[in-house]
Design an enzyme around this catalytic site. Structure first.
Site, PDB file in Angstrom:
ATOM      1  N   SER A  37      48.526  49.039  39.506  1.00 17.74           N
ATOM      2  CA  SER A  37      49.021  50.376  39.181  1.00 17.74           C
ATOM      3  C   SER A  37      48.429  51.361  40.184  1.00 17.74           C
ATOM      4  CB  SER A  37      48.657  50.727  37.743  1.00 17.74           C
ATOM      5  OG  SER A  37      49.365  51.881  37.320  1.00 17.74           O
ATOM      6  N   ASN A  38      48.466  52.626  39.886  1.00 13.60           N
ATOM      7  CA  ASN A  38      47.915  53.619  40.802  1.00 13.60           C
ATOM      8  C   ASN A  38      47.392  54.810  40.027  1.00 13.60           C
ATOM      9  OD1 ASN A  38      50.179  55.484  40.371  1.00 13.60           O
ATOM     10  ND2 ASN A  38      51.337  53.847  41.321  1.00 13.60           N
ATOM     11  N   ARG A  39      46.709  55.690  40.725  1.00 16.12           N
ATOM     12  CA  ARG A  39      46.089  56.843  40.073  1.00 16.12           C
ATOM     13  C   ARG A  39      47.127  57.917  39.824  1.00 16.12           C
ATOM     14  NH1 ARG A  39      41.160  58.890  43.558  1.00 16.12           N
ATOM     15  NH2 ARG A  39      41.070  60.446  41.916  1.00 16.12           N
TER      16      ARG A  39
END
Ligand code: C5P
Length: 221
Positions: free
Chosen positions: A29-31
């Site tokens: 995922s990502n921030r």
């Protein structure tokens, strides 16, 4: 109170991260907290629009009056957006969509061994790019989070994705992600404006006003 710049208009917003599963318990995922996208959905609703929010997994509550559709993967975000974009006046892509996903998704939890593990990744569909190819496309607004050459990279995306407007922001010096304040450089063909550092809801109101003005100008051209 915000003026009803968008009364009678329909707005589709994407927000939040996506999750790309390796197996039933692990994902890439990502921030992204989703705060900017949710603030934009709230500001568009305040301005009188009928708002649909397609959201990746976040801990935020949907703003009042906004219809939320929850998705997890980039593929689901793309499918949900393509289904709902028909007839929309404005599309704002604020989601931080994962660019890559594991080529294979294991049906069972991958057991750890003594060796390392190599992941093979493939590209995910680019929602914004696909909407940009539609014959009857809405007024399109993208986001560009950049660590360098903010305006050059922003203008490149404006052109390559066939956008009407792009909101570019720095993601260095603790700016952009997860925080409540941000600053945006808003670019369109032949112009730009700086929206200085402010709480995301205030920035969102400023951006929605700009979008409404430019959409109106294009609509009545
Ligand atoms: O990831 P990138 O910098 O190209 O993102 C620019 C814009 O494209 C953003 O508005 C983002 O929401 C959108 N995007 C998308 N689908 C992707 C990747 C990016 O809609 N798979």
């Amino acid at each position: 109170l915000t003026e009803p710049y968008l009364a009678g208009r329909s707005v589709l917003v994407t927000a939040g991260p996506t999750r790309e599963y390796l197996d039933p318990v692990r994902f890439l995922s990502n921030r992204s907290s989703g705060k900017m996208g949710y603030a934009l959905a709230a500001a568009a609703a305040e301005a009188g629009a009928e708002v649909t929010l397609i959201s990746g997994p976040v801990t935020l509550e949907p703003p009042p009056g906004v219809q939320r559709v929850q998705v997890e993967s980039a593929q689901q975000m793309c499918d949900a957006t393509l289904t709902r974009v028909v007839g929309m006046d404005i599309f704002v892509a604020c989601a931080a969509v994962a660019d890559y996903r594991p080529t294979r998704q294991a049906a069972q939890k991958i057991k750890k061994g003594s060796q390392g593990l190599t992941l093979e990744l493939e590209r995910t569909p680019d929602t914004l790019e696909q909407i940009g190819k539609l014959a009857d496309k809405p007024f399109m607004v993208g986001f560009a989070a950049e660590t360098e050459h903010l305006e050059i990279n922003g203008r490149h995306k404006l052109n390559s994705k066939g956008l009407d407007m792009i909101a570019a922001n720095w993601i260095k010096q603790g700016r952009g992600f997860e925080v409540d304040d941000n600053a945006l450089t808003v670019l369109w063909h032949g112009g730009k404006v700086e929206l200085p550092m402010a709480p995301k809801i205030q920035l969102a109101r400023g951006l929605i006003k700009l979008i409404a003005e430019h959409h109106h100008a294009k609509d009545s051209a």
